[in-house]
Motif scaffolding. Sequence first.
Motif, short mmCIF file in Angstrom:
data_model
loop_
_atom_site.label_atom_id
_atom_site.label_comp_id
_atom_site.label_asym_id
_atom_site.label_seq_id
_atom_site.Cartn_x
_atom_site.Cartn_y
_atom_site.Cartn_z
N GLN A 61 4.78 44.91 6.72
CA GLN A 61 4.81 46.18 7.44
C GLN A 61 3.98 46.09 8.72
N GLN A 62 4.42 46.82 9.74
CA GLN A 62 3.71 46.83 11.02
C GLN A 62 2.47 47.73 10.89
N THR A 63 1.44 47.18 10.29
CA THR A 63 0.21 47.93 10.05
C THR A 63 -0.97 47.19 10.68
N ARG A 64 -2.16 47.75 10.50
CA ARG A 64 -3.36 47.07 10.95
C ARG A 64 -3.50 45.71 10.28
N LEU A 65 -2.96 45.60 9.08
CA LEU A 65 -3.01 44.32 8.38
C LEU A 65 -2.28 43.24 9.18
N LEU A 66 -1.08 43.57 9.65
CA LEU A 66 -0.31 42.59 10.39
C LEU A 66 -1.03 42.21 11.68
N LYS A 67 -1.61 43.19 12.35
CA LYS A 67 -2.36 42.90 13.57
C LYS A 67 -3.55 42.00 13.27
N HIS A 68 -4.19 42.25 12.13
CA HIS A 68 -5.32 41.42 11.73
C HIS A 68 -4.88 39.98 11.48
N LEU A 69 -3.78 39.81 10.75
CA LEU A 69 -3.28 38.47 10.46
C LEU A 69 -2.89 37.74 11.74
N GLN A 70 -2.31 38.46 12.67
CA GLN A 70 -1.94 37.86 13.95
C GLN A 70 -3.19 37.46 14.72
N ASP A 71 -4.24 38.27 14.63
CA ASP A 71 -5.49 37.94 15.32
C ASP A 71 -6.11 36.68 14.72
N MET A 72 -5.93 36.47 13.42
CA MET A 72 -6.47 35.27 12.79
C MET A 72 -5.90 34.00 13.42
N ARG A 73 -4.68 34.09 13.95
CA ARG A 73 -4.08 32.92 14.60
C ARG A 73 -4.86 32.52 15.85
N ASN A 74 -5.54 33.46 16.46
CA ASN A 74 -6.33 33.15 17.66
C ASN A 74 -7.53 32.27 17.34
N TYR A 75 -7.86 32.14 16.05
CA TYR A 75 -8.98 31.30 15.64
C TYR A 75 -8.51 29.93 15.14
N MET A 76 -7.21 29.71 15.16
CA MET A 76 -6.65 28.43 14.73
C MET A 76 -6.56 27.47 15.92
N PRO A 77 -6.59 26.17 15.68
CA PRO A 77 -6.32 25.21 16.75
C PRO A 77 -4.95 25.48 17.37
N ALA A 78 -4.85 25.24 18.68
CA ALA A 78 -3.62 25.56 19.41
C ALA A 78 -2.40 24.86 18.83
N GLU A 79 -2.56 23.60 18.39
CA GLU A 79 -1.41 22.86 17.87
C GLU A 79 -0.92 23.46 16.55
N HIS A 80 -1.82 24.09 15.80
CA HIS A 80 -1.41 24.75 14.56
C HIS A 80 -0.64 26.02 14.87
N ARG A 81 -1.11 26.78 15.85
CA ARG A 81 -0.40 28.00 16.25
C ARG A 81 1.01 27.67 16.74
N LEU A 82 1.11 26.60 17.52
CA LEU A 82 2.41 26.19 18.06
C LEU A 82 3.35 25.80 16.93
N TYR A 83 2.84 25.09 15.93
CA TYR A 83 3.69 24.67 14.82
C TYR A 83 4.22 25.88 14.05
N ILE A 84 3.37 26.87 13.81
CA ILE A 84 3.82 28.07 13.13
C ILE A 84 4.95 28.74 13.90
N GLU A 85 4.82 28.79 15.22
CA GLU A 85 5.86 29.39 16.06
C GLU A 85 7.16 28.60 15.96
N GLN A 86 7.05 27.27 15.89
CA GLN A 86 8.25 26.44 15.77
C GLN A 86 8.93 26.66 14.42
N VAL A 87 8.14 26.78 13.37
CA VAL A 87 8.71 27.03 12.04
C VAL A 87 9.37 28.41 12.00
#
Length: 366
Positions: free
Chosen positions: A270-296
């Motif tokens: 659901q488009q809630t604060r939870l989803l925004k929080h989970l998306q923010d967690m990606r900002n703390y991941m290494p860039a190559e990991h974020r890119l791989y998630i986007e590719q998947v």
Amino acid sequence: MKNCFRSRGFLPCNDPDEKLTLGEEFESLDRLGEELPSLLLEDDCRTFLSQQIIPQWPCDNISPSLLSQARLYYVRLGFIASGYINQTGQAKCHTLPQNIAQPLIKIAGLLGRKPMLSYDGYALYNWKRYDIEKPIELGNIDTLQNFVHLYDEHWFILVHVEIEAIAARILNGIELWNAALDLTDSTREARLQSAMDDISLAIVAITKVLQRIPERMSDQLYFSDFRPYIGHFDDIEYEGTDTVMTFRGETGAQSSVIPTLLAFLKIPHQQTRLLKHLQDMRNYMPAEHRLYIEQVQQMPDPKPLTPPELFDEILEGIAQFREVHYHWAIKYIARRGNDQQGTGGTPYVKWLKYLIDETRNHKNGG
């Protein structure tokens, strides 16, 4: 990089360096890291740390040959910074001294990281093997850096390391599944199903490892002795800059394993604060990991191409993994106090339950 992901998951392609070898001044940073658990027991720890000469990263870039050294340098500095700000038994602190702040800002920038200790520094780069001929698993691994002398903290970190190692099987399964889409012969369906079987078995395996948390970790010691050190950075002035920064604390939600599974399986939230929080967690991941998630995420939806019982089995495996996590969150945090937020700033009691329910709702007929 994908081949590395398939064999090592989101762990480094090679085992982390155990010592800094860039010169004598860097050896002193190793020693400071090793002494940190003892220093943090002293009332004058902050004064002592603010007086140390910490060497700057010697380059304006990171060559591939120095990447492992750069990560260890970041681990040492990240722990020292979090220890300084979050020292237990001391007054709240909102200033990181320049001798720590400036080197941390530089190396974090070169690594594409936020200048604080994230999950990658706490777990992904913070381990060694006793026997390099044996797997990356509990009993054959130890940490490089800690906040406290208690083995409980070692265990907490190392459980995450083994989970990350097993997750290589999940990433390999995803890549095998994606490759099988291009087949036009009679083996296509069998290979698609085989890849999904591999993913399902790997999810069961990481759940079994997560269930082992209580074997060597006290809920009391976790809550009072080392969890505070992976807390938030709230309104921290980094001396030498004009900037006051706030960061979420280190948390397993910054791991890329479950987000990759969600991206692959197209599990809707659901488009809630939870989803925004989970998306923010990606900002703390290494860039190559974020890119791989986007590719998947761009891969086709596997649900229509997977036998319903197998697809539901995978979703149930993820739900059960989340249930174990939920149970430990209650045991290790909620029952120890009134803190209703996880170390990453998550209102976990409510949100973890939502995640479990939404995962099961994505089953066939859900």
